[in-house]
Write a protein that holds these residues in place. Structure first.
Motif, PDB file in Angstrom:
ATOM      1  N   ALA A 147      49.604  -5.922 -19.864  1.00  0.00           N
ATOM      2  CA  ALA A 147      48.742  -6.447 -18.792  1.00  0.00           C
ATOM      3  C   ALA A 147      49.135  -7.881 -18.462  1.00  0.00           C
ATOM      4  CB  ALA A 147      47.274  -6.365 -19.200  1.00  0.00           C
ATOM      5  N   SER A 148      49.443  -8.658 -19.470  1.00  0.00           N
ATOM      6  CA  SER A 148      49.856 -10.048 -19.249  1.00  0.00           C
ATOM      7  C   SER A 148      51.174 -10.121 -18.488  1.00  0.00           C
ATOM      8  CB  SER A 148      49.997 -10.761 -20.594  1.00  0.00           C
ATOM      9  OG  SER A 148      50.514 -12.051 -20.413  1.00  0.00           O
ATOM     10  N   TYR A 195      35.539  -3.217 -30.163  1.00  0.00           N
ATOM     11  CA  TYR A 195      36.871  -3.171 -30.766  1.00  0.00           C
ATOM     12  C   TYR A 195      37.997  -3.242 -29.730  1.00  0.00           C
ATOM     13  CZ  TYR A 195      40.713  -0.752 -33.241  1.00  0.00           C
ATOM     14  OH  TYR A 195      41.914  -0.391 -33.783  1.00  0.00           O
ATOM     15  N   THR A 196      37.910  -2.425 -28.705  1.00  0.00           N
ATOM     16  CA  THR A 196      38.990  -2.312 -27.721  1.00  0.00           C
ATOM     17  C   THR A 196      39.244  -3.616 -26.973  1.00  0.00           C
ATOM     18  OG1 THR A 196      38.482   0.039 -27.512  1.00  0.00           O
ATOM     19  CG2 THR A 196      39.828  -0.938 -25.788  1.00  0.00           C
ATOM     20  N   PRO A 197      38.228  -4.221 -26.346  1.00  0.00           N
ATOM     21  CA  PRO A 197      38.509  -5.454 -25.595  1.00  0.00           C
ATOM     22  C   PRO A 197      39.061  -6.583 -26.454  1.00  0.00           C
ATOM     23  CG  PRO A 197      36.348  -4.618 -25.013  1.00  0.00           C
ATOM     24  CD  PRO A 197      36.839  -3.808 -26.170  1.00  0.00           C
ATOM     25  N   PHE A 205      41.165   2.232 -19.647  1.00  0.00           N
ATOM     26  CA  PHE A 205      42.018   3.291 -20.181  1.00  0.00           C
ATOM     27  C   PHE A 205      41.948   3.331 -21.708  1.00  0.00           C
ATOM     28  CE2 PHE A 205      46.176   4.750 -21.757  1.00  0.00           C
ATOM     29  CZ  PHE A 205      46.134   6.052 -21.298  1.00  0.00           C
ATOM     30  N   MET A 206      42.040   2.172 -22.358  1.00  0.00           N
ATOM     31  CA  MET A 206      42.011   2.129 -23.818  1.00  0.00           C
ATOM     32  C   MET A 206      40.658   2.597 -24.355  1.00  0.00           C
ATOM     33  SD  MET A 206      45.050   1.411 -24.330  1.00  0.00           S
ATOM     34  CE  MET A 206      45.147   1.296 -26.088  1.00  0.00           C
ATOM     35  N   PHE A 235      44.789  -5.581 -15.956  1.00  0.00           N
ATOM     36  CA  PHE A 235      44.011  -5.895 -17.151  1.00  0.00           C
ATOM     37  C   PHE A 235      42.772  -5.014 -17.249  1.00  0.00           C
ATOM     38  CE2 PHE A 235      40.757  -8.356 -19.397  1.00  0.00           C
ATOM     39  CZ  PHE A 235      41.391  -8.479 -20.619  1.00  0.00           C
ATOM     40  N   LEU A 236      41.981  -4.926 -16.181  1.00  0.00           N
ATOM     41  CA  LEU A 236      40.772  -4.096 -16.210  1.00  0.00           C
ATOM     42  C   LEU A 236      41.123  -2.623 -16.358  1.00  0.00           C
ATOM     43  CD1 LEU A 236      38.436  -5.784 -13.568  1.00  0.00           C
ATOM     44  CD2 LEU A 236      38.165  -5.706 -16.048  1.00  0.00           C
TER      45      LEU A 236
END
Length: 193
Positions: free
Chosen positions: A27-28, A130-132, A40-41, A34-35
């Motif tokens: 994403a970076s 956890y994901t973010p 998705f994750m 990013f969103l």
């Protein structure tokens, strides 16, 4: 990303943390939004955990008996099972943050016939935290990851040789224990001398 997380969920040694951090790195770098990668994750976590839950629901007891043939898995499954019986639904939430426990908990929840809705609420709440965190770490530390990836590419032959040596030692050790020590071959060789 989906396949790596799915393989990690079914027991392959692919740490989820690295996958999520690499997703933030992508994403970076502008490869994905990013969103989009956050959503998705989150979906990947819920989907793979639900899949593991349903496998446990329908085939859990047979599968756990099969896996318990290996001592190290039997010990781990027993500990998670005891923790699950004591803490119930909280186990789903807590296990998301514990390496190698998170992979087995959905399977055990299914084998215990835990209500799926209760399971998905606890798992979803943990995944929202956890994901973010991991994706943001990959996003914020992308420059450091660039350096690390560059260094890894420079020494990839050494890394490959290291893993070959480790695997060779493991195989030779297993062979020695199984065929030499257990069969008494070493004693026979020593008696001949």
């Amino acid at each position: 990303i989906f396949i790596v997380v799915l393989l990690g969920q079914i027991g392959f040694p692919f740490p989820e943390e690295v996958t999520y951090i690499m997703a933030g790195y992508l994403a970076s770098a502008g490869v994905v939004s990013f969103l989009g990668i956050l959503f998705f994750m989150f979906f990947v976590v819920l989907f793979t955990d639900s899949l593991s839950y349903w496998v446990g629901y329908f085939f859990g007891n047979c599968l756990l008996r099969f896996l318990s043939r290996w001592n190290f898995l039997a010990i781990m499954i027993k500990r998670i099972n005891e923790f699950f019986q004591i803490h119930g639904k909280r186990t789903i939430f807590i296990s998301r943050f514990i390496w190698n426990v998170r992979n087995w908990t959905p399977l055990l929840a299914g084998s215990h016939h835990m209500n799926w809705w209760d399971f998905i609420k606890s798992d979803g709440l943990a995944a929202l935290i956890y994901t973010p965190i991991l994706v943001i770490v990959g996003y914020l530390f992308a420059e450091i990851l660039d350096v690390v990836i560059g260094r890894v590419l420079e020494i990839k032959l050494l890394i490959f040789m290291f893993f070959v040596v480790i695997i060779t030692i493991f195989v030779v050790r297993k062979f020695f224990i199984k065929f030499v020590l257990k069969n008494g071959s070493l004693k026979k060789i020593l008696k001949r001398k």
